[in-house]
Motif scaffolding. Structure first.
Motif, PDB file in Angstrom:
ATOM      1  N   MET A   1      24.696  23.941 -24.530  1.00  0.00           N
ATOM      2  CA  MET A   1      24.829  25.295 -24.024  1.00  0.00           C
ATOM      3  C   MET A   1      26.299  25.591 -23.693  1.00  0.00           C
ATOM      4  O   MET A   1      26.956  24.798 -23.052  1.00  0.00           O
TER       5      MET A   1
ATOM      6  N   LEU B   1      23.413  21.137 -15.369  1.00  0.00           N
ATOM      7  CA  LEU B   1      23.408  21.121 -16.837  1.00  0.00           C
ATOM      8  C   LEU B   1      24.528  20.201 -17.325  1.00  0.00           C
ATOM      9  O   LEU B   1      25.578  20.660 -17.777  1.00  0.00           O
TER      10      LEU B   1
ATOM     11  N   ASP C   1      26.583  31.277 -24.438  1.00  0.00           N
ATOM     12  CA  ASP C   1      25.158  31.457 -24.160  1.00  0.00           C
ATOM     13  C   ASP C   1      24.934  32.134 -22.811  1.00  0.00           C
ATOM     14  O   ASP C   1      23.914  32.804 -22.608  1.00  0.00           O
TER      15      ASP C   1
ATOM     16  N   ILE D   1      19.817  29.828 -12.951  1.00  0.00           N
ATOM     17  CA  ILE D   1      19.830  29.174 -14.263  1.00  0.00           C
ATOM     18  C   ILE D   1      18.412  29.059 -14.813  1.00  0.00           C
ATOM     19  O   ILE D   1      18.178  29.249 -16.015  1.00  0.00           O
ATOM     20  N   GLN D   2      17.461  28.758 -13.936  1.00  0.00           N
ATOM     21  CA  GLN D   2      16.058  28.683 -14.373  1.00  0.00           C
ATOM     22  C   GLN D   2      15.582  30.040 -14.888  1.00  0.00           C
ATOM     23  O   GLN D   2      14.866  30.134 -15.885  1.00  0.00           O
TER      24      GLN D   2
ATOM     25  N   GLN E   1      17.066  30.483 -18.300  1.00  0.00           N
ATOM     26  CA  GLN E   1      16.409  29.653 -19.292  1.00  0.00           C
ATOM     27  C   GLN E   1      15.025  30.168 -19.674  1.00  0.00           C
ATOM     28  O   GLN E   1      14.551  29.937 -20.778  1.00  0.00           O
ATOM     29  N   SER E   2      14.402  30.891 -18.748  1.00  0.00           N
ATOM     30  CA  SER E   2      13.082  31.448 -19.041  1.00  0.00           C
ATOM     31  C   SER E   2      13.200  32.833 -19.670  1.00  0.00           C
ATOM     32  O   SER E   2      12.208  33.547 -19.803  1.00  0.00           O
ATOM     33  N   GLN E   3      14.443  33.209 -20.014  1.00  0.00           N
ATOM     34  CA  GLN E   3      14.727  34.466 -20.717  1.00  0.00           C
ATOM     35  C   GLN E   3      14.369  35.700 -19.906  1.00  0.00           C
ATOM     36  O   GLN E   3      14.013  36.729 -20.439  1.00  0.00           O
TER      37      GLN E   3
END
Length: 250
Positions: free
Chosen positions: A1, A24, A50, A111-112, A115-117
């Motif tokens: 990433m 990360l 990203d 961040i979570q 990551q879950s868009q």
């Protein structure tokens, strides 16, 4: 990433970088970029990352200008020292945020969410800008300060400058009296009427009446002399000179 950090305070950028890497470890982090100018140049010449972490208040202005100049498709998580009213604005616009000083748990949640868009790339910049620019009635008209064992109120119109020294913020009146405040300069900047106060640099916010002398300086900068201030090295960056002159002429 691939992650880009846009932050004008190096300690804050380094801390954010380390916190991100703790979560990360395989991330490739670029930056830090510390101004609108450097961020625009980077985004125009590199593949979009990203994810972008971006401070709102940079050395040469508000970071929203970056995304007005460059159509960025990357999700953005803002970092900010603005008050809770502004924080609600980000939620309304589905843009994530982190309140300074950054809490590791909140960073992990952000961040979570990314990551879950759930972070939406499209940013309604004008709506956020309007929500972050209070109406005149919302600017602070006075500050509560402590003087010895007494607590008193200082009218904003009686303030000459706000400044930071060794991580402590001070209010100085027109008469030269100094008081400690519990706000950062970034927070104060959002509370003050921009027609009456200008953020000269990272260390000073000055009222119009505090500007005693203005001198040209090397590299197209300006050197400012403030009333009742012993600091003779107050500089305005080349990037802010235009805004400063507009403010004086306004």
């Amino acid at each position: 990433m691939k992650i880009l950090i846009i932050e004008d305070e190096r300690p804050a950028a380094n801390r954010l970088r380390q916190l991100v890497l703790d979560l990360l470890p395989d991330a490739e982090i670029f930056g830090h970029l510390d101004s609108i100018t450097s961020a625009v140049k980077w985004l125009e010449t590199n593949v979009f990352p990203d994810l972008i972490f971006c401070d709102i208040q940079l050395a040469d202005g508000q970071s929203f200008e970056i995304f007005e100049r460059v159509k960025v498709s990357s999700p953005i998580i803002f970092t900010t020292a603005f008050d809770q009213f502004a924080i609600k604005a980000f939620k309304l616009n589905s843009v994530d945020y982190l309140l300074k000083p950054i809490d590791p748990k909140e960073l992990a949640q952000a961040i979570q969410k990314f990551q879950s868009q759930q972070v939406r790339p499209g940013i309604e910049l004008q709506q956020i800008r309007e929500l972050l620019s209070p109406h005149s009635s919302q600017y602070k008209s006075r500050f509560l300060v402590k003087f010895g064992e007494k607590i008193q109120s200082v009218q904003t119109e009686d303030v000459s400058i706000f400044y930071s020294e060794e991580k402590v913020t001070f209010l100085q009146t027109v008469e030269g009296r100094k008081y400690i405040l519990d706000y950062t300069l970034d927070q104060l900047e959002a509370m003050l009427d921009p027609r009456k106060f200008f953020r000269l640099n990272r260390k000073y916010i000055a009222s119009f009446s505090a500007i005693a002398e203005i001198h040209t300086y090397s590299n197209s900068r300006l050197k400012i002399k403030l009333a009742n201030c012993a600091d003779n090295d107050i500089l305005i960056s080349r990037e802010k000179v235009g805004d400063f002159k507009d403010w004086l002429d306004g």
